[in-house]
Motif scaffolding. Structure first.
Motif, PDB file in Angstrom:
ATOM      1  N   LEU A  34      64.727  23.775  35.919  1.00 23.47           N
ATOM      2  CA  LEU A  34      65.143  23.186  34.680  1.00 23.47           C
ATOM      3  C   LEU A  34      66.608  23.575  34.603  1.00 23.47           C
ATOM      4  O   LEU A  34      67.179  24.518  33.979  1.00 23.47           O
ATOM      5  N   ARG A  35      67.271  22.654  35.054  1.00 24.86           N
ATOM      6  CA  ARG A  35      68.872  22.830  35.154  1.00 24.86           C
ATOM      7  C   ARG A  35      69.418  22.123  33.674  1.00 24.86           C
ATOM      8  O   ARG A  35      69.046  21.489  33.137  1.00 24.86           O
ATOM      9  N   SER A  36      70.294  23.163  33.174  1.00 31.03           N
ATOM     10  CA  SER A  36      70.851  22.935  32.012  1.00 31.03           C
ATOM     11  C   SER A  36      71.589  21.344  31.937  1.00 31.03           C
ATOM     12  O   SER A  36      71.268  20.972  30.784  1.00 31.03           O
ATOM     13  N   THR A  37      72.262  20.930  32.918  1.00 29.14           N
ATOM     14  CA  THR A  37      73.053  19.644  32.926  1.00 29.14           C
ATOM     15  C   THR A  37      71.887  18.588  33.021  1.00 29.14           C
ATOM     16  O   THR A  37      71.998  17.570  32.149  1.00 29.14           O
ATOM     17  N   ARG A  42      69.021  14.640  29.603  1.00 24.42           N
ATOM     18  CA  ARG A  42      67.697  14.101  29.348  1.00 24.42           C
ATOM     19  C   ARG A  42      67.432  13.930  27.685  1.00 24.42           C
ATOM     20  O   ARG A  42      67.068  13.289  27.225  1.00 24.42           O
ATOM     21  N   TYR A  43      67.870  15.046  26.870  1.00 25.25           N
ATOM     22  CA  TYR A  43      67.665  15.216  25.676  1.00 25.25           C
ATOM     23  C   TYR A  43      68.838  14.976  24.702  1.00 25.25           C
ATOM     24  O   TYR A  43      68.665  14.971  23.468  1.00 25.25           O
ATOM     25  N   THR A  48      74.157  25.059  23.844  1.00 26.20           N
ATOM     26  CA  THR A  48      73.620  26.100  23.089  1.00 26.20           C
ATOM     27  C   THR A  48      72.069  25.788  22.723  1.00 26.20           C
ATOM     28  O   THR A  48      71.236  26.685  22.933  1.00 26.20           O
ATOM     29  N   PRO A  49      71.755  24.694  22.112  1.00 23.68           N
ATOM     30  CA  PRO A  49      70.306  24.609  21.914  1.00 23.68           C
ATOM     31  C   PRO A  49      69.596  24.418  22.979  1.00 23.68           C
ATOM     32  O   PRO A  49      68.469  24.798  22.826  1.00 23.68           O
ATOM     33  N   VAL A  50      69.987  23.942  24.308  1.00 25.30           N
ATOM     34  CA  VAL A  50      69.246  23.834  25.420  1.00 25.30           C
ATOM     35  C   VAL A  50      68.814  25.384  25.934  1.00 25.30           C
ATOM     36  O   VAL A  50      67.630  25.818  26.130  1.00 25.30           O
ATOM     37  N   ARG A  51      69.884  26.251  25.935  1.00 22.85           N
ATOM     38  CA  ARG A  51      69.648  27.520  26.135  1.00 22.85           C
ATOM     39  C   ARG A  51      68.736  28.215  25.230  1.00 22.85           C
ATOM     40  O   ARG A  51      67.742  29.091  25.837  1.00 22.85           O
TER      41      ARG A  51
END
Length: 246
Positions: A34-37, A42-43, A48-51
């Motif tokens: 699950l790469r943050s980039t 995608r979303y 920050t929200p992803v982390r």
């Protein structure tokens, strides 16, 4: 909390729900990095929200890893499926027996409404050739199982069942793909009838049969095999619990 803080919390919750949905549906596969980039693109979300969403998912056991070393979707496996199924049969069987003993007219009415919602919700669209299941059907399915055990009188049983139901969803989605002709309306109607008929032994046996059928379909398909000679011994009905009624 400030307006900015509220907006940030809301966005984190939204990203959490979207990633969770894609993990449970199998759109994000077990073991996938699950790469943050990738997730940000995608979303359409910020870093920050992803982390924060990934940290919440790690806390719920659907994601493994740490921010510094990267996150992955928790892998699926035959061993995990068997374990989830055994424990789910134990907890939901216990809960449904307790629920039958405590059920009344109000809980019966709620259960009947949940069944009618489930039976009336299309599981798939005719245009979907990939075997995918509608989110609306999955939610109606969850609510029906929650309604089955709602009167059990144990908050811990309800919490455990909710947790196990989540972790089983990935296998459930796979089972629906490999066994598309299974009569799920009839299976759920039998559970409904056992509760309304105040038959706790039959209700518990049907819970066993219901969960076991899902596990058997996935294991027989070989979809989770890796290595070895590729063989999986057949499972008898009720292999994960007390056995199903005829």
């Amino acid at each position: 909390m400030t307006g900015d803080g509220t907006a940030s919390s809301s966005r984190t919750g939204e990203v959490f729900r979207l990633i969770r949905r894609d993990i449970l549906s199998g759109a994000l596969a077990g073991g996938e990095r699950l790469r943050s980039t990738m997730l940000r693109a995608r979303y359409g979300a910020g870093l920050t929200p992803v982390r924060e969403a990934l940290a919440r998912l790690a806390g719920s056991g659907l994601v493994t890893g740490q921010e510094q070393h990267g996150f992955r979707v928790v892998p699926t496996s035959e061993e995990d499926l068997r374990d989830i199924t055994r424990v789910s049969v134990l907890t939901e069987s216990d809960a449904i027996v307790r629920a039958v003993e405590r059920a009344d007219g109000a809980t019966d009415a709620a259960l009947l409404r949940a069944f009618e919602a489930l039976a009336g919700t299309p599981m798939r669209s005719e245009a979907d050739t990939g075997g995918g299941v509608h989110d609306a059907w999955s939610e109606a399915h969850r609510r029906f199982h929650e309604s089955l055990i709602a009167p059990c009188g144990s908050s811990w049983l309800l919490q455990l069942n909710a947790l196990l139901f989540d972790h089983a969803e990935r296998y459930r989605q796979l089972a629906f793909r490999v066994a598309p002709d299974r009569d799920l309306v009839d299976e759920h109607r039998r559970l409904l009838d056992a509760v309304l008929g105040r038959d706790p032994a039959r209700a518990a046996a049907l819970v066993d049969a219901h969960w076991s059928a899902t596990a058997e379909a996935v294991l027989a398909s070989g979809a989770l095999r890796s290595g070895g000679d590729g063989s999986t011994p057949p499972l008898r009905k009720g292999a994960f619990g007390s056995g199903a009624p005829s």
